[in-house]
Design an enzyme around this catalytic site. Structure first.
Site, PDB file in Angstrom:
ATOM      1  N   ASP A  16       0.823  -1.230   0.000  1.00 51.05           N
ATOM      2  CA  ASP A  16       0.000   0.000   0.000  1.00 51.05           C
ATOM      3  C   ASP A  16       0.849   1.270   0.000  1.00 51.05           C
ATOM      4  OD1 ASP A  16       0.803  -0.563   2.616  1.00 51.05           O
ATOM      5  OD2 ASP A  16      -1.056   0.157   3.530  1.00 51.05           O
ATOM      6  N   GLY A  22      -7.434  -4.587  18.187  1.00 53.90           N
ATOM      7  CA  GLY A  22      -5.976  -4.583  18.188  1.00 53.90           C
ATOM      8  C   GLY A  22      -5.339  -5.847  17.636  1.00 53.90           C
ATOM      9  N   ALA A  23      -6.116  -6.672  16.932  1.00 58.14           N
ATOM     10  CA  ALA A  23      -5.570  -7.914  16.369  1.00 58.14           C
ATOM     11  C   ALA A  23      -5.193  -7.728  14.898  1.00 58.14           C
ATOM     12  CB  ALA A  23      -6.578  -9.046  16.507  1.00 58.14           C
ATOM     13  N   SER A  81      -8.726  -4.550  11.941  1.00 50.12           N
ATOM     14  CA  SER A  81      -9.231  -3.195  11.727  1.00 50.12           C
ATOM     15  C   SER A  81     -10.579  -2.907  12.381  1.00 50.12           C
ATOM     16  CB  SER A  81      -9.292  -2.877  10.229  1.00 50.12           C
ATOM     17  OG  SER A  81      -9.008  -1.508  10.075  1.00 50.12           O
ATOM     18  N   SER A  82     -10.610  -3.123  13.685  1.00 53.13           N
ATOM     19  CA  SER A  82     -11.788  -2.719  14.439  1.00 53.13           C
ATOM     20  C   SER A  82     -11.954  -1.205  14.370  1.00 53.13           C
ATOM     21  CB  SER A  82     -11.676  -3.171  15.899  1.00 53.13           C
ATOM     22  OG  SER A  82     -10.626  -2.503  16.569  1.00 53.13           O
ATOM     23  N   SER A  83     -10.844  -0.481  14.226  1.00 54.54           N
ATOM     24  CA  SER A  83     -10.931   0.992  14.209  1.00 54.54           C
ATOM     25  C   SER A  83     -11.634   1.484  12.946  1.00 54.54           C
ATOM     26  CB  SER A  83      -9.540   1.625  14.351  1.00 54.54           C
ATOM     27  OG  SER A  83      -8.673   1.213  13.322  1.00 54.54           O
ATOM     28  N   GLU A 105      -9.012   9.264  11.167  1.00 56.68           N
ATOM     29  CA  GLU A 105      -7.990   8.474  11.875  1.00 56.68           C
ATOM     30  C   GLU A 105      -6.606   9.132  11.756  1.00 56.68           C
ATOM     31  OE1 GLU A 105      -8.497   4.296  11.745  1.00 56.68           O
ATOM     32  OE2 GLU A 105      -6.497   3.869  12.545  1.00 56.68           O
ATOM     33  N   ASP A 154      -8.411  -0.094   4.755  1.00 50.39           N
ATOM     34  CA  ASP A 154      -9.356  -0.610   5.749  1.00 50.39           C
ATOM     35  C   ASP A 154     -10.724   0.043   5.641  1.00 50.39           C
ATOM     36  OD1 ASP A 154      -6.985  -1.725   6.423  1.00 50.39           O
ATOM     37  OD2 ASP A 154      -6.836  -0.813   8.408  1.00 50.39           O
ATOM     38  N   TYR A 210       8.683  -1.306  11.188  1.00 46.47           N
ATOM     39  CA  TYR A 210       7.789  -0.899  10.107  1.00 46.47           C
ATOM     40  C   TYR A 210       8.358   0.329   9.400  1.00 46.47           C
ATOM     41  CZ  TYR A 210       3.463   0.795   7.898  1.00 46.47           C
ATOM     42  OH  TYR A 210       2.518   1.242   7.011  1.00 46.47           O
TER      43      TYR A 210
HETATM   44  P1  ADP Z   1      -7.299  -2.553  15.112  1.00 50.61           P
HETATM   45  O1  ADP Z   1      -6.221  -3.342  14.471  1.00 50.61           O
HETATM   46  O2  ADP Z   1      -8.309  -3.447  15.770  1.00 50.61           O
HETATM   47  O3  ADP Z   1      -7.906  -1.541  14.197  1.00 50.61           O
HETATM   48  P2  ADP Z   1      -6.456  -0.166  16.456  1.00 50.61           P
HETATM   49  O4  ADP Z   1      -5.508   0.071  17.550  1.00 50.61           O
HETATM   50  O5  ADP Z   1      -6.221   0.516  15.163  1.00 50.61           O
HETATM   51  O6  ADP Z   1      -6.581  -1.748  16.289  1.00 50.61           O
HETATM   52  O7  ADP Z   1      -7.919   0.276  16.916  1.00 50.61           O
HETATM   53  C1  ADP Z   1      -8.442  -0.164  18.137  1.00 50.61           C
HETATM   54  C2  ADP Z   1      -9.154   0.985  18.819  1.00 50.61           C
HETATM   55  O8  ADP Z   1     -10.413   1.254  18.170  1.00 50.61           O
HETATM   56  C3  ADP Z   1      -9.528   0.678  20.256  1.00 50.61           C
HETATM   57  O9  ADP Z   1      -8.464   0.942  21.138  1.00 50.61           O
HETATM   58  C4  ADP Z   1     -10.702   1.617  20.468  1.00 50.61           C
HETATM   59  O10 ADP Z   1     -10.239   2.937  20.704  1.00 50.61           O
HETATM   60  C5  ADP Z   1     -11.388   1.589  19.114  1.00 50.61           C
HETATM   61  N1  ADP Z   1     -12.423   0.530  19.115  1.00 50.61           N
HETATM   62  C6  ADP Z   1     -12.455  -0.595  18.366  1.00 50.61           C
HETATM   63  N2  ADP Z   1     -13.548  -1.351  18.668  1.00 50.61           N
HETATM   64  C7  ADP Z   1     -14.226  -0.676  19.622  1.00 50.61           C
HETATM   65  C8  ADP Z   1     -15.412  -0.943  20.375  1.00 50.61           C
HETATM   66  N3  ADP Z   1     -16.121  -2.050  20.172  1.00 50.61           N
HETATM   67  N4  ADP Z   1     -15.799  -0.032  21.296  1.00 50.61           N
HETATM   68  C9  ADP Z   1     -15.085   1.098  21.481  1.00 50.61           C
HETATM   69  N5  ADP Z   1     -13.960   1.382  20.818  1.00 50.61           N
HETATM   70  C10 ADP Z   1     -13.507   0.518  19.916  1.00 50.61           C
HETATM   71 MG    MG Z   2      -6.848   0.036  13.227  1.00 48.77          MG
END
Ligand code: ADP
Ligand code: MG
Length: 390
Positions: free
Chosen positions: A38, A121-122, A125-127, A159, A171, A220
């Site tokens: 990317d 944080g796995a 991309s939960s963020s 972000e 993402d 990285y």
């Molecule tokens: P990832 O690889 O999962 O994207 P990041 O560190 O980029 O990891 O993002 C994780 C952050 O996103 C968490 O620390 C939190 O601030 C936010 N986040 C993700 N999921 C949730 C949730 N279910 N509720 C609140 N915040 C969340």
């Molecule tokens: Mg993220």
């Protein structure tokens, strides 16, 4: 309405005394192939996972936003009139509001519940899933037109500029634009996208190695610098501009250092593997896709040197199982997850095998996330069977 939405609606109703006005879902993602390409302006091929962020909400008359994260068991609350930076997960919500307002959108306040099955944080991309879900929620209550690509760019801006994390665009794009049963080809230079059909008789299994990168940023950044340096010495705007043959010719001409050559070779061959994977998927040739995943892993291990022992053991275990077409590490490396492409009907047996063999050999436990490629962000309104346009 699926079960997680039904349960979330009920919890919303018992807290707010009425049904939610909108239900929003945005998925996490995994990148099938195209790793460390990317930032070299190359190609990626992510797919959306069934694991999603869900929000149930209702509009407010004032311009306040109140959201409860069930995962964090915590409220965030702020006014759209006065956005101020703070700490914590609320910044992702606020950052999206900020980016939308910067773009000139007029936003309404809302309140609701947030629940997520995307591991945090796995590397799934939960963020980005959270950002895209929040953007969709704002669009729903404020009656904004929904343009997935434009919204993805605004989520990335949130972000980058509000939260302060220098993520790429992949993402948010996949969470916003994914189509069920497809992977998404994305050209990181032109932002051109293409839906690529995914074999219905195969499944993706995300396998968490249980290890996390510790020297993350330095390693990285070093790889990024090496890629930039190689492009400069090879006299191209980005490594994306070279074919494997051109790389070899130019590298010989400028006597490119061996380490830089291997870094560049990973990027250049990986871009080619993305293109070949798209072709193999279009041809329905799952075995060829699997072989390309395996090649990608070897290149990340030997040329780019971003695996660790646990990731190599995990991938080797997956390779041993007869139902596995192919497997590779995913993400930045030095820990995190790998993926396997697996025969649908043997998924359970495969997972059982990986769990046992991996722990036996590495001492770590793996968390497994099987998934088909899921639809991107969705929004349901009113009585919930009335499906809104995406
Ligand atoms: P990832 O690889 O999962 O994207 P990041 O560190 O980029 O990891 O993002 C994780 C952050 O996103 C968490 O620390 C939190 O601030 C936010 N986040 C993700 N999921 C949730 C949730 N279910 N509720 C609140 N915040 C969340
Ligand atoms: Mg993220």
């Amino acid at each position: 309405m699926d079960q997680p939405f039904a349960a979330l609606s009920q919890r919303f109703a018992s807290r707010f005394g009425e049904a939610p006005a909108f239900l929003v879902r945005a998925p996490g993602r995994v990148n099938l192939i195209g790793e460390h390409t990317d930032y070299n302006q190359g190609f990626v091929l992510p797919l959306a996972l069934e694991h999603s962020v869900r929000i149930a909400l209702r509009p407010r008359r004032d311009r306040r936003v109140r959201l409860y994260s069930e995962n964090f068991q915590q409220w965030v609350e702020f006014s759209l009139e006065k956005l101020e930076k703070a700490q914590g997960w609320g910044e992702y919500v606020k950052g999206v509001a900020w980016a939308l307002q910067e773009e000139g959108y007029t936003l309404q306040g809302w309140e609701g519940l947030l629940e997520s099955q995307v591991p945090i944080g796995a590397g799934l991309s939960s963020s980005a899933a959270l950002e895209v879900a929040v953007a969709r929620a704002f669009a729903a209550v404020s009656s904004l037109p929904w343009d997935g690509k434009r919204m993805a760019l605004l989520c990335q801006k949130a972000e980058n500029e509000w939260v302060g994390v220098q993520c790429g665009i992949m993402d948010q794009m996949i969470s916003a634009l994914a189509e069920r049963g497809h992977a998404l080809f994305l050209d990181c230079r032109t932002l051109e996208t293409q839906q690529v059909p995914f074999p219905s008789l195969a499944r993706i299994v995300v396998m968490d190695s249980g290890t996390r990168r510790t020297l993350s940023h330095s390693a990285y950044n070093e790889r990024r610098q090496q890629c930039e340096e190689a492009a400069r010495l090879l006299q191209v705007p980005a490594l994306r501009d070279l074919s494997p043959q051109e790389l070899d010719q130019r590298a010989a001409r400028v006597r490119l250092d061996q380490v830089l050559y291997r870094r560049a070779r990973h990027v250049v061959t990986e871009n080619e593997r993305v293109t070949r994977t798209v072709q193999a998927l279009q041809a329905g040739d799952v075995a060829a896709v699997g072989a390309l995943l395996n090649e990608s892993h070897r290149s990340l291990d030997q040329d780019f040197e971003v695996t660790n022992q646990a990731l190599n053991e995990l991938v080797a275990v997956a390779w041993e199982h007869p139902a596995c077409y192919g497997a590779r590490m995913v993400g930045a490396g030095f820990g995190g997850c790998a993926i396997a492409l697996v025969k649908e009907e043997a998924t359970e047996a495969f997972m059982e095998f990986v769990r046992q063999a991996y722990t036996q050999r590495s001492g770590y436990r793996t968390e497994l996330y099987p998934s088909h490629p899921e639809q991107g962000v969705e929004c349901y309104s009113g009585m919930m069977d009335d499906r809104r346009s995406r």
